[in-house]
Design a protein around this motif. Structure first.
Motif, PDB file in Angstrom:
ATOM      1  N   ASP A 154       0.922  -1.052  -0.017  1.00 52.19           N
ATOM      2  CA  ASP A 154       0.047   0.079  -0.075  1.00 52.19           C
ATOM      3  C   ASP A 154       0.987   1.323   0.026  1.00 52.19           C
ATOM      4  O   ASP A 154       1.879   1.261   0.858  1.00 52.19           O
ATOM      5  CB  ASP A 154      -0.756  -0.122   1.238  1.00 52.19           C
ATOM      6  N   SER A 155       0.745   1.967  -0.987  1.00 48.26           N
ATOM      7  CA  SER A 155       1.603   3.075  -1.056  1.00 48.26           C
ATOM      8  C   SER A 155       1.364   4.415  -0.064  1.00 48.26           C
ATOM      9  O   SER A 155       2.384   5.011   0.191  1.00 48.26           O
ATOM     10  CB  SER A 155       1.261   4.021  -2.362  1.00 48.26           C
ATOM     11  N   ILE A 156       0.384   4.376   0.839  1.00 43.61           N
ATOM     12  CA  ILE A 156       0.106   5.220   1.802  1.00 43.61           C
ATOM     13  C   ILE A 156       0.662   4.784   2.994  1.00 43.61           C
ATOM     14  O   ILE A 156       1.562   5.233   3.810  1.00 43.61           O
ATOM     15  CB  ILE A 156      -1.456   5.565   2.222  1.00 43.61           C
ATOM     16  N   THR A 157       0.231   3.320   3.633  1.00 43.23           N
ATOM     17  CA  THR A 157       0.593   2.839   4.772  1.00 43.23           C
ATOM     18  C   THR A 157       1.804   2.025   4.963  1.00 43.23           C
ATOM     19  O   THR A 157       2.339   1.536   5.888  1.00 43.23           O
ATOM     20  CB  THR A 157      -0.656   1.899   5.330  1.00 43.23           C
ATOM     21  N   GLY A 158       2.295   1.635   3.614  1.00 44.37           N
ATOM     22  CA  GLY A 158       3.307   0.480   3.736  1.00 44.37           C
ATOM     23  C   GLY A 158       2.985  -0.946   3.887  1.00 44.37           C
ATOM     24  O   GLY A 158       3.828  -1.781   3.874  1.00 44.37           O
ATOM     25  N   GLU A 159       1.755  -1.077   4.105  1.00 44.53           N
ATOM     26  CA  GLU A 159       1.199  -2.461   4.471  1.00 44.53           C
ATOM     27  C   GLU A 159       1.255  -3.308   3.167  1.00 44.53           C
ATOM     28  O   GLU A 159       0.823  -2.875   2.157  1.00 44.53           O
ATOM     29  CB  GLU A 159      -0.234  -2.445   5.105  1.00 44.53           C
ATOM     30  N   GLU A 160       1.756  -4.411   3.332  1.00 40.68           N
ATOM     31  CA  GLU A 160       1.811  -5.646   2.612  1.00 40.68           C
ATOM     32  C   GLU A 160       0.618  -5.987   1.894  1.00 40.68           C
ATOM     33  O   GLU A 160      -0.607  -6.568   2.711  1.00 40.68           O
ATOM     34  CB  GLU A 160       2.625  -6.827   2.750  1.00 40.68           C
ATOM     35  N   VAL A 161       0.138  -5.933   0.713  1.00 38.71           N
ATOM     36  CA  VAL A 161      -0.994  -5.993   0.056  1.00 38.71           C
ATOM     37  C   VAL A 161      -1.415  -7.574  -0.524  1.00 38.71           C
ATOM     38  O   VAL A 161      -2.292  -8.398  -0.063  1.00 38.71           O
ATOM     39  CB  VAL A 161      -1.592  -5.083  -1.154  1.00 38.71           C
ATOM     40  N   THR A 162      -0.303  -8.030  -0.992  1.00 40.70           N
ATOM     41  CA  THR A 162      -0.129  -9.317  -1.511  1.00 40.70           C
ATOM     42  C   THR A 162       1.108  -9.877  -1.847  1.00 40.70           C
ATOM     43  O   THR A 162       2.091  -9.010  -2.091  1.00 40.70           O
ATOM     44  CB  THR A 162      -0.999  -9.577  -2.975  1.00 40.70           C
TER      45      THR A 162
END
Length: 203
Positions: A81-89
């Motif tokens: 995720d470009s905002i949170t840095g969370e891994e999406v997949t």
């Protein structure tokens, strides 16, 4: 009896696409004349993704070994995720991936890929390379194609391939339509030395 295969094919553009087309033609015994408007054959830009489909073509062109020596083979393809840095997949690129698609996934710098293609073109006696030649006119007749440069030099062949990029001169001759229209989106990218990238972000 002379056929079109006995004549050369003109390729306008000496980038990745143009050089690959020349090698593919040479592999079928067809001569190619590559015409590049820049002063030298070179590639600019950043990295490029190499999916399994392109490795299949590298195999047909006998290029897997020299390209693999310069490529990077990541363990996973990860989207954040470009905002949170969370891994999406996360897509693992190991043995299961290669078994399913028969070839790997890799990354390479465009200049490295271009240099491999250029080196192999120069080794072929069926490929001629001319730089600093800007095509300004194309004429098609029953006998083939004539491409003329801004200096008046003429190239003749059985067919012509336009591989001259986004601002293609050849596309305008074929379909018209004017220059490409901006979509309103801008992308920035950069290439950094690996030593400047924190370990957790290198892959």
């Amino acid at each position: 009896m002379t056929t079109w295969k006995d004549q050369q094919v003109l390729i306008v553009g000496g980038g990745i696409g143009g050089l690959t087309a020349a090698l593919a033609l040479a592999g079928q015994g067809i001569a190619a004349q590559v015409i590049e408007q820049a002063a030298a054959f070179k590639e600019i830009g950043a990295g490029i993704q190499l999916g399994p489909n392109v490795f299949r073509m590298f195999e047909r062109l006998n290029l897997i070994e020299p390209i693999s020596a310069l490529a990077v083979f990541p363990h996973n393809l990860i989207m954040f995720d470009s905002i949170t840095g969370e891994e999406v997949t996360r897509i693992p690129l190991g043995d299961a991936f290669r078994e399913k698609f028969h070839y790997p996934y890799a990354l390479i710098h465009r200049a490295d890929l271009h240099n491999v293609l250029l080196e192999h073109c120069r080794k072929s006696n069926l490929i001629r390379l001319d730089a600093a030649q800007k095509i300004v006119e194309v004429e098609e007749t029953s006998g083939g194609i004539t491409a003329t440069t801004d200096s008046g030099k003429k190239y003749r062949g059985a067919a012509l391939i336009g591989a001259d990029g986004l601002w293609s001169t050849i596309r305008e001759f074929v379909v018209g339509g004017g220059k490409p229209k901006p979509a309103g989106h801008v992308t920035y990218r950069a290439v950094l030395p690996a030593a400047e990238i924190p370990d957790q972000y290198r892959w």
